[in-house]
Design an enzyme around this catalytic site. Structure first.
Site, PDB file in Angstrom:
ATOM      1  N   GLY A 108       0.829  -1.179   0.032  1.00  0.00           N
ATOM      2  CA  GLY A 108      -0.046   0.124   0.123  1.00  0.00           C
ATOM      3  C   GLY A 108       0.826   1.062  -0.060  1.00  0.00           C
ATOM      4  N   GLY A 110       2.596   3.585   1.675  1.00  0.00           N
ATOM      5  CA  GLY A 110       3.001   3.654   2.993  1.00  0.00           C
ATOM      6  C   GLY A 110       3.693   5.143   3.198  1.00  0.00           C
ATOM      7  N   ARG A 111       3.903   5.961   2.010  1.00  0.00           N
ATOM      8  CA  ARG A 111       4.201   7.229   2.185  1.00  0.00           C
ATOM      9  C   ARG A 111       3.730   8.031   0.775  1.00  0.00           C
ATOM     10  NH1 ARG A 111      10.634   7.502   1.308  1.00  0.00           N
ATOM     11  NH2 ARG A 111      10.793   5.657  -0.121  1.00  0.00           N
ATOM     12  N   ASP A 142       8.250   5.304   8.258  1.00  0.00           N
ATOM     13  CA  ASP A 142       7.765   6.651   8.979  1.00  0.00           C
ATOM     14  C   ASP A 142       6.892   7.572   8.062  1.00  0.00           C
ATOM     15  OD1 ASP A 142       9.660   7.650   7.019  1.00  0.00           O
ATOM     16  OD2 ASP A 142      11.088   7.997   8.528  1.00  0.00           O
ATOM     17  N   GLY A 143       6.623   7.093   6.652  1.00  0.00           N
ATOM     18  CA  GLY A 143       5.953   7.942   5.816  1.00  0.00           C
ATOM     19  C   GLY A 143       6.718   8.981   5.240  1.00  0.00           C
ATOM     20  N   ARG A 200       4.026  14.254  -7.259  1.00  0.00           N
ATOM     21  CA  ARG A 200       3.964  13.736  -8.651  1.00  0.00           C
ATOM     22  C   ARG A 200       2.586  13.505  -9.372  1.00  0.00           C
ATOM     23  NH1 ARG A 200       6.402   7.561  -6.626  1.00  0.00           N
ATOM     24  NH2 ARG A 200       4.550   7.200  -5.502  1.00  0.00           N
ATOM     25  N   ARG A 207      -1.208   0.246  -9.536  1.00  0.00           N
ATOM     26  CA  ARG A 207      -0.345  -0.654  -9.687  1.00  0.00           C
ATOM     27  C   ARG A 207      -0.970  -2.180  -9.949  1.00  0.00           C
ATOM     28  NH1 ARG A 207       3.576   2.002  -6.659  1.00  0.00           N
ATOM     29  NH2 ARG A 207       2.740   4.337  -6.362  1.00  0.00           N
ATOM     30  N   ASP A 277       4.556  -4.380  -7.101  1.00  0.00           N
ATOM     31  CA  ASP A 277       3.671  -3.037  -6.733  1.00  0.00           C
ATOM     32  C   ASP A 277       4.314  -1.704  -7.052  1.00  0.00           C
ATOM     33  OD1 ASP A 277       5.893  -4.196  -5.039  1.00  0.00           O
ATOM     34  OD2 ASP A 277       5.742  -2.339  -4.036  1.00  0.00           O
ATOM     35  N   ASN A 278       5.327  -1.905  -8.103  1.00  0.00           N
ATOM     36  CA  ASN A 278       5.929  -0.768  -8.783  1.00  0.00           C
ATOM     37  C   ASN A 278       5.554  -0.688 -10.271  1.00  0.00           C
ATOM     38  OD1 ASN A 278       7.147   0.215  -6.513  1.00  0.00           O
ATOM     39  ND2 ASN A 278       8.977  -0.846  -6.461  1.00  0.00           N
TER      40      ASN A 278
HETATM   41  P1  AMP Z   1       9.181   1.019  -2.658  1.00  0.00           P
HETATM   42  O1  AMP Z   1      10.078  -0.414  -2.942  1.00  0.00           O
HETATM   43  O2  AMP Z   1      10.183   2.073  -2.537  1.00  0.00           O
HETATM   44  O3  AMP Z   1       8.317   1.084  -3.957  1.00  0.00           O
HETATM   45  O4  AMP Z   1       8.336   0.568  -1.500  1.00  0.00           O
HETATM   46  C1  AMP Z   1       7.612  -0.685  -1.232  1.00  0.00           C
HETATM   47  C2  AMP Z   1       6.678  -0.514   0.013  1.00  0.00           C
HETATM   48  O5  AMP Z   1       7.205   0.298   1.231  1.00  0.00           O
HETATM   49  C3  AMP Z   1       5.532   0.550  -0.295  1.00  0.00           C
HETATM   50  O6  AMP Z   1       4.413  -0.051   0.030  1.00  0.00           O
HETATM   51  C4  AMP Z   1       5.987   1.926   0.397  1.00  0.00           C
HETATM   52  O7  AMP Z   1       4.818   2.686   0.457  1.00  0.00           O
HETATM   53  C5  AMP Z   1       6.654   1.496   1.560  1.00  0.00           C
HETATM   54  N1  AMP Z   1       7.679   2.262   1.893  1.00  0.00           N
HETATM   55  C6  AMP Z   1       8.835   2.525   1.552  1.00  0.00           C
HETATM   56  N2  AMP Z   1       9.426   3.572   2.221  1.00  0.00           N
HETATM   57  C7  AMP Z   1       8.539   3.789   3.573  1.00  0.00           C
HETATM   58  C8  AMP Z   1       8.591   4.960   4.435  1.00  0.00           C
HETATM   59  N3  AMP Z   1       9.665   5.488   4.699  1.00  0.00           N
HETATM   60  N4  AMP Z   1       7.633   4.835   5.274  1.00  0.00           N
HETATM   61  C9  AMP Z   1       6.433   4.005   4.946  1.00  0.00           C
HETATM   62  N5  AMP Z   1       6.357   3.243   3.941  1.00  0.00           N
HETATM   63  C10 AMP Z   1       7.450   3.166   3.087  1.00  0.00           C
HETATM   64 MG    MG Z   2       6.926   1.527  -4.686  1.00  0.00          MG
END
Ligand code: AMP
Ligand code: MG
Length: 524
Positions: A108, A110-111, A142-143, A200, A207, A277-278
């Protein structure tokens, strides 16, 4: 609505909020980490930043959207998460995903927080803040987001757009004034870093993982709702929901993903984290993290330190991984289609199509479009490029000149091999180089025409890893000039821009093993 010229003010965009109107949301409004079931999103509030400052904004994107900053303070307050967009309720999306080949359950936003969506200049767009605080999907995160990764996302998404690669865009880059703690190399050395937020923009940020989560939970109703929503608003030409329409939808997503792959391979972009998810359901490049640009040509290169062992997301493997990811999407949509064969047929066709289209793309990079060139000729080229440690961008752009340098000169311009090793490498090119000259002569194309055509597919300027790093180091000291210089440079990556020639050079030696230049972690 107030208009200024023929543009509308950012804060006066008519927020329609289709996603939350059409799809069920999480009934819980409190913001704490949790599993969110039978819902597509949760409403959230952005966190008030301590001392927000606008570092940069994309005047080009504003121009394209037909919007402008009305009141600067209002604009800053919205894109920094300080104030909500007028009449909109911000939300985070629920999705799952396969990370590095394994099902990871609920992930989901997360940030990332969607702050507004509506029609601008005739097109529906979603505006999303990355790094504006935690959501129910933050898990242990931490978001927030740090300045270095936000600069990289901001500059690269705009650069990719101007390279002609399907991508999300970036409207603004804000420094929040808050300190964010990160262990950049995951080696037990956490440090405070400046926080930042990128706004953005994309038609949507849906996704593969948004679909996968419902199939994994055997929640076919929610899966169907999301699929119908996506088709109705983003693939309306496919018609009313039915099994045939779902299949046609899958075919469209496959087509768009294939296009995106061809572009990545054409310009030498390595995403670094091609988890499902990306992967955008619109075939856009999204979630710029530890990405990198191929310098010395090496199909096995990955910029992501988390991936150094298996190199799953290495340059040469990206098309295969796309297919793997599309297979996960097929498994998901099977719940609606209930037939394996037609899905499998589409996946099989991807392999064949990619093979043909890749060959065509490589021929266009060589100025041999439509020439009858056997496939081993391209294979031999990639081997030679690798053995000569040839800089991908410099090589292809140099051979796009009207007067092509000889192979010795090309090594001087573009090879990372030490001088003493170049002689032997140059000899290995002889046969291929003669064949290339022959294929070119067969085409009956003037050098001027050939050069013009090649310069449209072989960029002169890309956002090399060290360039972004230089901009980051300056920005961390409060100097944003280089961010603007690179932003301006990358608006026209196919133009000569002779005054910018300093960026048309090999990666400097200091950048070879420097963190941020050759290796990047997911910590951001
Ligand atoms: P990513 O690989 O960066 O696309 O992130 C994978 C997942 O981790 C996604 O669900 C993001 O929202 C979550 N995520 C990454 N960094 C953070 C963060 N600093 N705080 C909260 N969620 C995060
Ligand atoms: Mg991502």
């Amino acid at each position: 609505m107030t208009t200024m010229g023929d543009k509308i003010k950012f804060e006066e965009i008519n927020h329609e909020g289709r996603f939350v109107k059409q799809l069920p949301g999480d009934p819980i409004e409190k913001n704490y980490p949790r599993q969110v079931e039978k819902a597509h999103y949760s409403f959230v509030n952005t966190v008030t930043p301590k001392n927000p400052n606008l570092v940069h904004s994309s005047s080009d994107l504003m121009q394209e959207l037909g919007i402008e900053v009305g009141d600067y303070k209002t604009f800053l307050s919205i894109v920094s998460g300080d104030k909500p967009f007028p009449s909109a309720q911000a939300y985070a999306m629920c999705y799952g995903g396969h990370q590095f080949g394994h099902w990871a359950g609920q992930l989901g936003d997360g940030r990332a927080i969607n702050i507004m969506e509506g029609k601008v200049n005739g097109n529906y767009q979603t505006f999303q803040l990355k790094g504006a605080g935690p959501t129910p999907y933050s898990r242990s995160g931490d978001g927030f987001a740090v300045l270095r990764s936000s600069i990289r996302e901001y500059l690269c998404s705009e650069a990719m757009y101007h390279l002609g690669v399907p991508t999300s865009r970036a409207l603004s880059l804000v420094r929040t004034g808050d300190a964010i703690t990160r262990d950049m190399l995951y080696n037990g050395n956490p440090a405070d870093e400046p926080g930042a937020i990128v706004c953005r923009v994309a038609p949507n940020f849906i996704r593969f993982g948004n679909f996968e989560i419902f199939a994994a939970r055997r929640d076919v109703e929610s899966l169907r709702k999301l699929t119908d929503y996506t088709i109705e608003y983003y693939y309306p030409q496919l018609g009313k929901p039915s099994k045939e329409t779902y299949l046609a939808f899958f075919q469209e997503v496959v087509n768009r993903t294939l296009e995106m792959m061809l572009h990545w391979q054409r310009v030498g972009f390595v995403h670094g984290v091609m988890n499902t998810d990306n992967m955008s359901i619109l075939g856009l490049t999204i979630d710029y993290g530890p990405y990198g640009w191929l310098e010395d040509y090496d199909p096995d290169w990955t910029p992501n330190t988390t991936d150094t062992q298996n190199r799953r997301y290495r340059f040469g493997n990206q098309p295969n991984i796309s297919l793997w990811n599309l297979t996960q999407l097929a498994n998901t949509l099977y719940a609606l289609i209930e037939e394996v064969e037609p899905l499998q047929a589409i996946l099989d066709q991807y392999r064949k199509d990619y093979f043909l289209r890749y060959h065509e793309m490589m021929l266009s990079k060589l100025g041999l479009e439509n020439a009858a060139v056997p496939e081993p000729f391209i294979q031999e080229l990639t081997k030679l490029l690798k053995d000569s440690q040839m800089d991908m961008t410099l090589f292809f752009r140099s051979i796009s000149a009207i007067e092509v340098p000889n192979i010795g000169e090309l090594h001087r311009i573009a090879s990372y091999l030490p001088g003493a090793e170049q002689k032997a490498a140059i000899k290995n090119w002889e046969k291929w180089w003669n064949q290339y000259a022959y294929f070119k002569s067969e085409l009956n194309l003037s050098d001027k025409r050939r050069s013009e055509q090649m310069k449209r597919v072989n960029p002169k300027y890309v956002l090399r890893n060290y360039m972004a790093q230089l901009a980051i180091e300056d920005a961390e000291k409060g100097n944003y000039d280089l961010i603007d210089e690179l932003y301006q440079l990358l608006l026209k990556p196919y133009d000569e821009q002779p005054e910018m020639e300093k960026w048309f050079v090999k990666r400097p030696d200091w950048a070879l093993n420097k963190v941020g230049c050759s290796m990047l972690s997911c910590s951001s």
